[in-house]
Design a protein around this motif. Structure first.
Motif, PDB file in Angstrom:
ATOM      1  N   ASN B 559      64.222  71.388 -24.273  1.00  0.00           N
ATOM      2  CA  ASN B 559      63.425  72.590 -24.528  1.00  0.00           C
ATOM      3  C   ASN B 559      63.801  73.705 -23.573  1.00  0.00           C
ATOM      4  N   ILE B 560      64.199  74.832 -24.135  1.00  0.00           N
ATOM      5  CA  ILE B 560      64.611  75.945 -23.291  1.00  0.00           C
ATOM      6  C   ILE B 560      63.386  76.540 -22.603  1.00  0.00           C
ATOM      7  N   GLN B 561      63.539  76.970 -21.373  1.00  0.00           N
ATOM      8  CA  GLN B 561      62.432  77.532 -20.598  1.00  0.00           C
ATOM      9  C   GLN B 561      62.743  78.971 -20.218  1.00  0.00           C
ATOM     10  N   ARG B 562      61.776  79.594 -19.577  1.00  0.00           N
ATOM     11  CA  ARG B 562      61.872  81.005 -19.253  1.00  0.00           C
ATOM     12  C   ARG B 562      63.218  81.473 -18.703  1.00  0.00           C
ATOM     13  N   LYS B 597      55.402  67.397 -14.654  1.00  0.00           N
ATOM     14  CA  LYS B 597      54.031  67.650 -15.091  1.00  0.00           C
ATOM     15  C   LYS B 597      53.688  66.667 -16.191  1.00  0.00           C
ATOM     16  N   ILE B 598      52.421  66.218 -16.225  1.00  0.00           N
ATOM     17  CA  ILE B 598      51.953  65.398 -17.345  1.00  0.00           C
ATOM     18  C   ILE B 598      51.670  66.370 -18.483  1.00  0.00           C
ATOM     19  N   THR B 599      52.169  66.087 -19.661  1.00  0.00           N
ATOM     20  CA  THR B 599      51.960  67.019 -20.780  1.00  0.00           C
ATOM     21  C   THR B 599      50.625  66.741 -21.445  1.00  0.00           C
ATOM     22  N   GLY B 600      50.302  67.597 -22.410  1.00  0.00           N
ATOM     23  CA  GLY B 600      49.103  67.383 -23.217  1.00  0.00           C
ATOM     24  C   GLY B 600      49.321  66.267 -24.230  1.00  0.00           C
ATOM     25  N   MET B 606      59.838  67.031 -17.509  1.00  0.00           N
ATOM     26  CA  MET B 606      60.578  67.369 -16.284  1.00  0.00           C
ATOM     27  C   MET B 606      61.319  68.663 -16.536  1.00  0.00           C
ATOM     28  N   PHE B 607      60.982  69.684 -15.805  1.00  0.00           N
ATOM     29  CA  PHE B 607      61.483  71.031 -16.080  1.00  0.00           C
ATOM     30  C   PHE B 607      62.532  71.470 -15.071  1.00  0.00           C
ATOM     31  N   GLY B 608      63.354  72.433 -15.500  1.00  0.00           N
ATOM     32  CA  GLY B 608      64.235  73.120 -14.565  1.00  0.00           C
ATOM     33  C   GLY B 608      65.635  72.547 -14.487  1.00  0.00           C
ATOM     34  N   HIS B 630      62.203  63.736 -28.408  1.00  0.00           N
ATOM     35  CA  HIS B 630      62.228  64.753 -29.473  1.00  0.00           C
ATOM     36  C   HIS B 630      61.218  65.864 -29.268  1.00  0.00           C
ATOM     37  N   ALA B 631      60.917  66.196 -28.019  1.00  0.00           N
ATOM     38  CA  ALA B 631      59.989  67.299 -27.745  1.00  0.00           C
ATOM     39  C   ALA B 631      60.593  68.602 -28.216  1.00  0.00           C
ATOM     40  N   TYR B 632      61.906  68.616 -28.389  1.00  0.00           N
ATOM     41  CA  TYR B 632      62.606  69.838 -28.782  1.00  0.00           C
ATOM     42  C   TYR B 632      62.678  70.011 -30.287  1.00  0.00           C
ATOM     43  N   GLY B 633      62.361  68.976 -31.043  1.00  0.00           N
ATOM     44  CA  GLY B 633      62.628  69.026 -32.472  1.00  0.00           C
ATOM     45  C   GLY B 633      61.389  69.272 -33.302  1.00  0.00           C
ATOM     46  N   LYS B 634      61.603  69.751 -34.516  1.00  0.00           N
ATOM     47  CA  LYS B 634      60.524  69.738 -35.489  1.00  0.00           C
ATOM     48  C   LYS B 634      60.539  68.311 -35.997  1.00  0.00           C
ATOM     49  N   ALA B 635      59.834  67.464 -35.314  1.00  0.00           N
ATOM     50  CA  ALA B 635      59.933  66.032 -35.528  1.00  0.00           C
ATOM     51  C   ALA B 635      58.681  65.393 -34.961  1.00  0.00           C
ATOM     52  N   LEU B 636      58.592  64.072 -35.051  1.00  0.00           N
ATOM     53  CA  LEU B 636      57.426  63.415 -34.468  1.00  0.00           C
ATOM     54  C   LEU B 636      57.432  63.628 -32.954  1.00  0.00           C
ATOM     55  N   ARG B 637      56.340  64.153 -32.437  1.00  0.00           N
ATOM     56  CA  ARG B 637      56.206  64.297 -30.990  1.00  0.00           C
ATOM     57  C   ARG B 637      55.595  63.018 -30.433  1.00  0.00           C
ATOM     58  N   THR B 638      54.301  62.900 -30.515  1.00  0.00           N
ATOM     59  CA  THR B 638      53.674  61.722 -29.916  1.00  0.00           C
ATOM     60  C   THR B 638      52.640  61.150 -30.863  1.00  0.00           C
ATOM     61  N   PRO B 672      59.366  69.675 -41.648  1.00  0.00           N
ATOM     62  CA  PRO B 672      59.298  71.139 -41.679  1.00  0.00           C
ATOM     63  C   PRO B 672      58.716  71.707 -40.381  1.00  0.00           C
ATOM     64  N   HIS B 673      57.799  71.019 -39.763  1.00  0.00           N
ATOM     65  CA  HIS B 673      57.238  71.452 -38.485  1.00  0.00           C
ATOM     66  C   HIS B 673      57.047  70.185 -37.673  1.00  0.00           C
ATOM     67  N   LYS B 674      56.549  70.348 -36.446  1.00  0.00           N
ATOM     68  CA  LYS B 674      56.362  69.139 -35.647  1.00  0.00           C
ATOM     69  C   LYS B 674      55.255  68.274 -36.222  1.00  0.00           C
ATOM     70  N   GLY B 712      46.080  73.651 -31.490  1.00  0.00           N
ATOM     71  CA  GLY B 712      46.921  74.842 -31.538  1.00  0.00           C
ATOM     72  C   GLY B 712      46.171  76.085 -31.939  1.00  0.00           C
ATOM     73  N   ALA B 713      46.941  77.007 -32.543  1.00  0.00           N
ATOM     74  CA  ALA B 713      46.438  78.351 -32.768  1.00  0.00           C
ATOM     75  C   ALA B 713      45.256  78.393 -33.729  1.00  0.00           C
ATOM     76  N   LYS B 714      45.289  77.555 -34.744  1.00  0.00           N
ATOM     77  CA  LYS B 714      44.211  77.591 -35.733  1.00  0.00           C
ATOM     78  C   LYS B 714      43.729  76.162 -35.919  1.00  0.00           C
ATOM     79  N   GLN B 749      55.797  75.105 -41.718  1.00  0.00           N
ATOM     80  CA  GLN B 749      54.439  75.004 -42.244  1.00  0.00           C
ATOM     81  C   GLN B 749      53.891  73.646 -41.829  1.00  0.00           C
ATOM     82  N   ARG B 750      52.865  73.650 -40.999  1.00  0.00           N
ATOM     83  CA  ARG B 750      52.334  72.354 -40.559  1.00  0.00           C
ATOM     84  C   ARG B 750      51.479  71.737 -41.638  1.00  0.00           C
ATOM     85  N   THR B 751      51.103  70.489 -41.453  1.00  0.00           N
ATOM     86  CA  THR B 751      50.427  69.777 -42.544  1.00  0.00           C
ATOM     87  C   THR B 751      49.152  70.477 -42.989  1.00  0.00           C
TER      88      THR B 751
HETATM   89  C1  SRM Z   1      54.794  70.641 -22.636  1.00  0.00           C
HETATM   90  C2  SRM Z   1      53.536  70.973 -23.462  1.00  0.00           C
HETATM   91  C3  SRM Z   1      52.453  71.614 -22.595  1.00  0.00           C
HETATM   92  C4  SRM Z   1      52.029  70.749 -21.432  1.00  0.00           C
HETATM   93  O1  SRM Z   1      52.520  70.996 -20.339  1.00  0.00           O
HETATM   94  O2  SRM Z   1      51.175  69.895 -21.647  1.00  0.00           O
HETATM   95  C5  SRM Z   1      53.783  71.910 -24.605  1.00  0.00           C
HETATM   96  C6  SRM Z   1      54.714  72.883 -24.556  1.00  0.00           C
HETATM   97  C7  SRM Z   1      55.082  73.674 -25.582  1.00  0.00           C
HETATM   98  N1  SRM Z   1      54.413  73.810 -26.745  1.00  0.00           N
HETATM   99 FE1  SRM Z   1      52.753  72.805 -27.247  1.00  0.00          FE
HETATM  100  N2  SRM Z   1      52.995  71.638 -25.664  1.00  0.00           N
HETATM  101  C8  SRM Z   1      52.357  70.485 -25.434  1.00  0.00           C
HETATM  102  C9  SRM Z   1      51.305  69.990 -26.124  1.00  0.00           C
HETATM  103  C10 SRM Z   1      50.657  70.641 -27.156  1.00  0.00           C
HETATM  104  C11 SRM Z   1      49.397  70.244 -27.733  1.00  0.00           C
HETATM  105  C12 SRM Z   1      48.532  69.058 -27.261  1.00  0.00           C
HETATM  106  C13 SRM Z   1      48.785  67.778 -27.977  1.00  0.00           C
HETATM  107  O3  SRM Z   1      49.870  67.541 -28.549  1.00  0.00           O
HETATM  108  O4  SRM Z   1      47.837  66.984 -28.002  1.00  0.00           O
HETATM  109  C14 SRM Z   1      49.122  71.164 -28.740  1.00  0.00           C
HETATM  110  C15 SRM Z   1      47.894  71.236 -29.657  1.00  0.00           C
HETATM  111  C16 SRM Z   1      47.901  70.168 -30.663  1.00  0.00           C
HETATM  112  C17 SRM Z   1      48.683  70.443 -31.923  1.00  0.00           C
HETATM  113  O5  SRM Z   1      49.909  70.653 -31.871  1.00  0.00           O
HETATM  114  O6  SRM Z   1      48.070  70.468 -32.983  1.00  0.00           O
HETATM  115  C18 SRM Z   1      50.228  72.092 -28.740  1.00  0.00           C
HETATM  116  C19 SRM Z   1      50.355  73.155 -29.613  1.00  0.00           C
HETATM  117  C20 SRM Z   1      51.469  73.988 -29.692  1.00  0.00           C
HETATM  118  C21 SRM Z   1      51.677  74.989 -30.715  1.00  0.00           C
HETATM  119  C22 SRM Z   1      50.694  75.354 -31.835  1.00  0.00           C
HETATM  120  C23 SRM Z   1      50.935  74.515 -33.014  1.00  0.00           C
HETATM  121  C24 SRM Z   1      50.065  74.899 -34.174  1.00  0.00           C
HETATM  122  O7  SRM Z   1      50.193  74.233 -35.219  1.00  0.00           O
HETATM  123  O8  SRM Z   1      49.276  75.861 -34.097  1.00  0.00           O
HETATM  124  C25 SRM Z   1      52.969  75.562 -30.468  1.00  0.00           C
HETATM  125  C26 SRM Z   1      53.700  76.655 -31.273  1.00  0.00           C
HETATM  126  C27 SRM Z   1      54.540  76.074 -32.370  1.00  0.00           C
HETATM  127  O9  SRM Z   1      54.867  74.898 -32.426  1.00  0.00           O
HETATM  128  O10 SRM Z   1      54.917  76.884 -33.245  1.00  0.00           O
HETATM  129  C28 SRM Z   1      53.467  74.893 -29.302  1.00  0.00           C
HETATM  130  C29 SRM Z   1      54.704  75.154 -28.705  1.00  0.00           C
HETATM  131  C30 SRM Z   1      55.090  74.685 -27.506  1.00  0.00           C
HETATM  132  C31 SRM Z   1      56.410  75.116 -26.875  1.00  0.00           C
HETATM  133  C32 SRM Z   1      57.506  74.568 -27.717  1.00  0.00           C
HETATM  134  C33 SRM Z   1      56.504  76.618 -26.726  1.00  0.00           C
HETATM  135  C34 SRM Z   1      57.920  77.101 -26.591  1.00  0.00           C
HETATM  136  O11 SRM Z   1      58.425  77.569 -27.616  1.00  0.00           O
HETATM  137  O12 SRM Z   1      58.485  77.028 -25.510  1.00  0.00           O
HETATM  138  C35 SRM Z   1      56.357  74.515 -25.484  1.00  0.00           C
HETATM  139  C36 SRM Z   1      57.589  73.686 -25.177  1.00  0.00           C
HETATM  140  C37 SRM Z   1      57.736  73.507 -23.686  1.00  0.00           C
HETATM  141  C38 SRM Z   1      58.645  72.379 -23.317  1.00  0.00           C
HETATM  142  O13 SRM Z   1      59.697  72.651 -22.798  1.00  0.00           O
HETATM  143  O14 SRM Z   1      58.330  71.200 -23.521  1.00  0.00           O
HETATM  144  N3  SRM Z   1      52.547  73.966 -28.874  1.00  0.00           N
HETATM  145  N4  SRM Z   1      51.118  71.755 -27.765  1.00  0.00           N
HETATM  146  C39 SRM Z   1      52.950  69.784 -24.230  1.00  0.00           C
HETATM  147  C40 SRM Z   1      54.003  68.794 -24.655  1.00  0.00           C
HETATM  148  C41 SRM Z   1      53.448  67.599 -25.311  1.00  0.00           C
HETATM  149  C42 SRM Z   1      54.483  66.531 -25.461  1.00  0.00           C
HETATM  150  O15 SRM Z   1      54.426  65.572 -24.677  1.00  0.00           O
HETATM  151  O16 SRM Z   1      55.346  66.607 -26.340  1.00  0.00           O
END
Ligand code: SRM
Ligand SMILES: Cc1cc2nc3c(=O)[nH]c(=O)nc-3n(C[C@H](O)[C@H](O)[C@H](O)COP(=O)(O)OP(=O)(O)OC[C@H]3O[C@@H](n4cnc5c(N)ncnc54)[C@H](O)[C@@H]3O)c2cc1C
Ligand code: SF4
Ligand code: FES
Lengths: 125, 836
Positions: B559-562, B597-600, B606-608, B630-638, B672-674, B712-714, B749-751
């Motif tokens: 995943n690309i960062q700032r 950092k522990i993610t959500g 692990m960044f940087g 696959h945190a970078y992909g439109k794929a299964l996250r967790t 199509p989306h994560k 997320g957003a909605k 388009q998410r589910t």
């Molecule tokens: C790292 C993390 C934040 C954290 O420090 O906890 C994170 C980081 C990012 N999220 Fe997230 N999200 C993270 C958990 C979440 C969660 C919580 C969860 O999964 O329980 C949510 C809300 C739940 C959900 O998805 O329904 C969440 C909802 C979003 C959304 C809004 C999605 C939506 O449908 O509205 C985006 C934007 C998108 O995907 O278009 C997004 C997008 C992103 C992006 C890809 C933003 C970006 O373009 O850079 C970030 C990637 C950073 C990276 O390098 O990993 N992230 N994101 C979490 C990684 C989880 C993991 O282990 O894979």
């Protein structure tokens, strides 16, 4: 920061004083880009295999000043070759450097030529 | 000779005047000069608060300096006009330079009103109107957060005050809102609505103090507290005053133009002041004895002034609409028409759900035939439609309460957008009515909202009308017998679903081949990732094969960062991890100096990492037994789990085991989306399964399966697909559901959004997935099983191939690394150097 931006100015093919031999053609991905270093500067070079054309521009995205454009996806908008910045998808014409989907300052573009399987980028300094 | 037009004030309305003027005139006929006191060209004040998030001036800018130049407009920023000489028809700037005019336009706007409270000159007291104000608030707020009490207040609980309070809170401060009246937004809301809003705002963590008359801002030089008439006190180190606006009429007053008793330059319906050569527009103008603190009336005034100058007809509408919708704060608040129902005899219908924080009120005319106005708190989804019904005097349903309660039974009570009269104002910012929008579709051939915007500017102002314009588009096209074509982009005239079918049927193997056979041009950043996802579904190829059609994250499998560095997230199925693996991950992070950092999502990010470090890091991680997350992909996250029946005293089933099973099953599959999943061991739902694309919750007799939720957003809760099913059935249904979604959804388009557009909705989806009404269940399961069987970890591919590793060099002509990438220390770790 602005100072970095000033280092990059477009070069017209007719004004080139230094054709810099960058790397072999195979160092660049098909229909994609990679970055080269020239006198401390970072230059993105793109290869459009479909029309057998090459383009080069500054690697620096004027949006957030990140050295990143070479990693962007390329393509065209109404026939004009362009690159999309990977960070926030601002798109730039690779022909004029102009920002196609906003009003960021134009990026610098450089001429490219291919000789004996090598990529040369034109500079005027 | 060219007519000289001088414009004083380069704010939102002054800019709009310029835009409308150059659009309607020839450059040679007019000499246009603009004076702005602020250091930059006009920007979008309405979205000023967004500056808190990105501090980007440029995102707010309405037009660049270049735009003014290109259109032959001379713009003097940083220039205050100090005097108007009406007899000589000239103005003088604060630098003493003079300019002649034929027409003068005053667009001087307003300034924030600071009530005469003792101590309001103390440091720590701010107003909220310009970018400079926000810079100061940001800088001071940082100090208050780190060195002070961390407490800040906003004086004024109106539209703007609440927006400011949210911004203050987002800066990490404890925010208080202090309101003089008995409830919030007293001008737009009734007391009951104000109360509901108050409790919702308090749930956001913002304290609300109503009925407070501030008598003193105390402190020694720096403010430290506020005192009120009722002898109470509030300890805060910062105060943002948002107590209303006052028109900037000082220039007008000094040159003898007529001004109102409480300020504002008096204008007629041509926007002329008492001097016919001087026009006044925006918040400086007093029209109908009113100052309108909103941008839409200002834009209309600009249009009128332009029309008057060029000799066209338009005059200002006699009744200005003051309907408003609060943005940004995360609470829906809207009022329209006559919200209090006092302009004529009305009866009102209200609906309140305290728990959900919803309050709705509509005022119906005495004869029960017209909607006069109303208020919506907590759920303003129907705002646009109600506003239209109100503004156009449209016929009400038999039971008017259906307007806010929804019709019992099928369908919506709000009617079809096409029933609106052609004169219905859809985009108030750009004054585009329904007729013009439909015309752009039927006659100009617009087939996208973007094309409509290009044609008549609808949606380009505040954007609030976008959903309605989209509905109009869809319905109009339908009425023309066209199905609404969801084209991926200019290179492929197909929807993602059609692309999927074409790739499969024609056996298209690569992106290039797709362009050759069914597309044209060189492609773009929209169709490339969309087709990459289709190829992944059809052939289960990883992102490694066609790397340049992948989005950056997929291309570099991180995943690309700032600052252009990357983050690395190994898979931790179900969130279960052994101490040894934890240690191994820690060692890798330490070795490469990565921020951890522990993610959500119950795993570790692990960044940087520099691009060139990615393959090295992954070699170590693979050796320690990890694979790509696959945190970078439109794929299964967790697949998030709770601890479940193995440990928890309430657990009904083994949620961790089941979560791991599902995560292992669906990992790597592109969509199509994560995709996110969750498994909870009982109804307490600690895994938040109902916020996921698929979630299961254990019951006494099996699992309940929910689908199509997200945070997320909605946020949307997932809906019940099947009850009390066993593990095997559950997997079978999830297989079918996911595969059906993957094949038919639009890109990104998410589910939940997909379900919303699925005709027939949830009952239909249940029919397809559970009852196999389409007879495709077997095929869906087979396709899913094929993906599961051919999984491979793409990072292993890279680590095992020296050739693929070449892709991860920053430069191709030297082994140097990027010397521009900078980090700064933070809490014993590092972070990217902030953006300027
Ligand atoms: C790292 C993390 C934040 C954290 O420090 O906890 C994170 C980081 C990012 N999220 Fe997230 N999200 C993270 C958990 C979440 C969660 C919580 C969860 O999964 O329980 C949510 C809300 C739940 C959900 O998805 O329904 C969440 C909802 C979003 C959304 C809004 C999605 C939506 O449908 O509205 C985006 C934007 C998108 O995907 O278009 C997004 C997008 C992103 C992006 C890809 C933003 C970006 O373009 O850079 C970030 C990637 C950073 C990276 O390098 O990993 N992230 N994101 C979490 C990684 C989880 C993991 O282990 O894979
Ligand atoms: C935070 C915030 C949120 C808002 N949200 C909304 C919203 O959601 N919806 C909505 O409709 N409205 C909203 N508004 C109100 C909206 O921004 C104003 O109605 C609009 O900006 C008015 O435009 P204007 O051109 O009249 O005034 P301004 O935009 O204030 O422009 C006037 C300009 O004139 C300059 N000027 C004044 N005197 C002189 C002089 N003598 N010489 C040179 N220059 C001079 C000023 O410096 C200023 O730049 C919001 C306002 C703020 C501050
Ligand atoms: S991690 Fe998610 S919520 Fe946090 S800033 Fe990034 S996208 Fe926004
Ligand atoms: S950094 Fe390039 S678009 Fe933002």
């Amino acid at each position: 920061m602005e100072a970095i931006l000033d280092q990059y100015t477009s070069v017209d093919a007719s004004k080139v004083t230094d054709w810099f031999k960058a790397a072999s053609v195979s160092a660049f991905p098909n229909n994609g880009g990679a970055c080269i270093k020239y006198k401390g500067k970072q230059i993105a070079v793109f290869r459009f295999d479909r029309k057998n054309k090459w383009y080069a521009c500054q690697n620096l995205c004027p949006h957030k000043m990140e050295m990143i454009l070479s990693r962007g996806m390329i393509g065209d908008e109404a026939g004009v070759a362009k690159v999309a910045c990977p960070l926030h998808k601002r798109t730039f014409s690779l022909e004029t450097g102009e920002n196609l989907n906003g009003d960021l300052p134009a990026i610098a573009v450089y001429p490219v030529k291919i000789e004996d399987g090598f990529v040369f980028v034109g500079f005027a300094e | 000779m060219a007519t000289k037009i001088l414009i004083i004030g380069n704010g939102m309305v002054g800019y709009k005047f310029c835009e409308k003027l150059v659009a309607k005139t020839e450059p040679a006929d007019y000499e246009i000069t603009v004076f702005g006191e602020e250091p930059r060209p006009a920007y979008d004040r309405v979205h000023l608060s967004e500056y808190f998030t990105d501090q980007s001036e440029e995102n707010l800018q309405l037009a660049s300096k270049g735009w003014y130049e290109e259109n032959g407009i001379t713009l003097h920023t940083n220039t205050l006009v100090a005097q108007i000489d009406r007899t000589a028809k000239k103005v003088k700037t604060h630098r003493g330079k003079e300019y002649l005019y034929d027409y003068l336009v005053l667009a001087t706007g307003s300034y924030p009103f600071v009530p005469p409270i003792a101590g309001s000159d103390k440091s720590g007291v701010f107003v909220y109107r310009t970018i400079e104000d926000l810079d100061q608030i940001l800088a001071y707020g940082k100090k208050v957060a780190t060195e002070g009490s961390g407490q800040a207040a906003v004086l004024g609980g109106g539209l703007l005050g609440l927006e400011a309070a949210k911004a203050v809170k987002d800066m990490g401060l404890k925010a208080h809102v202090v309101e003089f009246a008995n409830w919030l937004m007293p001008r737009q809301l009734d007391e009951q609505a104000g109360e509901v809003l108050k409790s919702t705002i308090e749930k956001l963590g913002i304290s609300v103090h109503t009925n407070k008359n501030t008598t003193l801002i105390g402190g020694n030089g720096k403010m430290t507290h506020m005192e009120f008439k009722d002898n109470s006190k509030l300890e805060v180190d910062m105060l943002v005053v948002s107590a209303g606006i006052r028109p900037r009429d000082e220039l007008a007053k000094a040159c003898g133009l007529e001004v109102g008793p409480r300020g504002g330059v008096v204008v007629n319906e041509q926007m002329q002041s008492s001097d016919p050569n001087i026009f006044v527009i925006g918040e400086a103008a007093l029209y109908n004895d009113m100052i309108y603190g909103l941008v839409a009336p200002g834009y209309e005034m600009a249009e009128v002034a332009v029309a008057q100058i060029i000799g066209a007809e338009k005059t200002m509408t006699p009744e200005v609409d003051m309907s408003t919708k609060l943005k940004l704060i995360g609470v829906d608040v809207a009022s329209f028409g006559d919200p209090m129902g006092t302009s004529e005899p009305t009866h009102s219908i209200t609906f309140e759900d305290k728990l959900a924080g919803v309050y709705k009120r509509i005022n119906i005319s005495e004869d029960g035939k017209r909607l006069v106005g109303g208020i919506l708190i907590g759920d303003a989804e129907d705002y646009n439609m109600l506003l239209q019904i109100c503004q156009n005097g449209m016929k009400l349903p038999e039971n008017p309460e259906d307007l806010i309660l929804g019709a019992r039974g099928e369908g919506t009570s709000l009617g079809n957008v096409l029933d609106l009269p052609d004169t219905a104002m859809i985009c108030a910012c750009e004054s585009v009515d329904k007729g013009s929008i439909c015309q752009s579709i039927t006659e100009e051939g617009c087939e996208t909202v973007k094309a409509i915007a290009k044609c008549n500017k609808a949606t380009t102002g505040c954007g609030g009308c976008k959903p309605m314009v989209n509905d109009l588009l869809v319905e109009t096209l339908k009425s023309m017998g066209k199905t609404v074509k969801q084209k991926v982009c200019e290179h492929f005239p197909y929807s993602r679903r059609e692309l999927y079918d074409l790739v499969r049927v024609k056996g298209i193997k690569s992106y290039d081949e797709a362009l050759d056979t069914i597309g044209h041009g060189d492609g773009c950043e929209q169709c490339k990732p969309a087709l990459a996802s289709v190829f992944a579904t059809v052939y289960n190829e990883t992102a490694v094969r066609q790397e340049t059609i992948q989005d950056t994250n997929d291309r570099f499998l991180a995943n690309i960062q700032r600052n252009g560095s990357y983050s690395v997230v190994p898979r931790v199925p179900g969130g279960e991890i052994t101490p040894d693996k934890l240690i191994a991950m820690g060692q890798v992070a330490k070795k490469y100096d990565l921020y951890t950092k522990i993610t959500g999502g119950q795993r570790i990010d692990m960044f940087g990492a520099r691009l060139d470090q990615l393959p090295l890091i992954w070699k170590d991680l693979l050796d320690a037994g990890f694979e790509s997350g696959h945190a970078y992909g439109k794929a299964l996250r967790t697949v998030k789990s709770c601890v479940g029946s193995t440990w928890c005293r309430y657990g009904m089933d083994e949620s961790v085991s089941f979560a791991i099973e599902m995560e292992e099953r669906y990992k790597g599959i592109r969509s199509p989306h994560k995709l996110k999943g969750g498994v909870s061991g009982c109804i307490r739902e600690c895994a938040e399964a109902r916020c996921k694309d698929f979630g299961v919750i254990a019951t006494e007799s099996g699992w309940n399966l929910y689908v199509c939720g997200n945070g997320g957003a909605k946020p949307k809760h997932a809906q019940l697909l099947a009850e009390n099913i066993d593990n095997e059935t559950c997997i079978k249904y999830v297989d079918r559901f996911l595969m059906y979604y993957i094949k038919t959804a639009q890109p990104l388009q998410r589910t939940a959004a997909w379900l919303e557009k699925l005709e027939g909705g949830m009952p239909y989806l249940i029919d397809v997935v559970v009852n196999d009404s389409l007879g495709i269940a077997e095929e869906l399961e087979k396709d899913m099983q094929a993906l599961v069987d051919t999984f491979s970890c793409e990072w292993r591919e890279v680590v095992e191939s020296p050739e693929l590793q070449q892709r991860f060099r920053h430069f191709v002509n030297t082994d140097d690394t990027d010397d521009q990438m900078a980090f700064v220390p933070m809490r014993d770790q590092k972070m990217p150097a902030p953006w300027k």
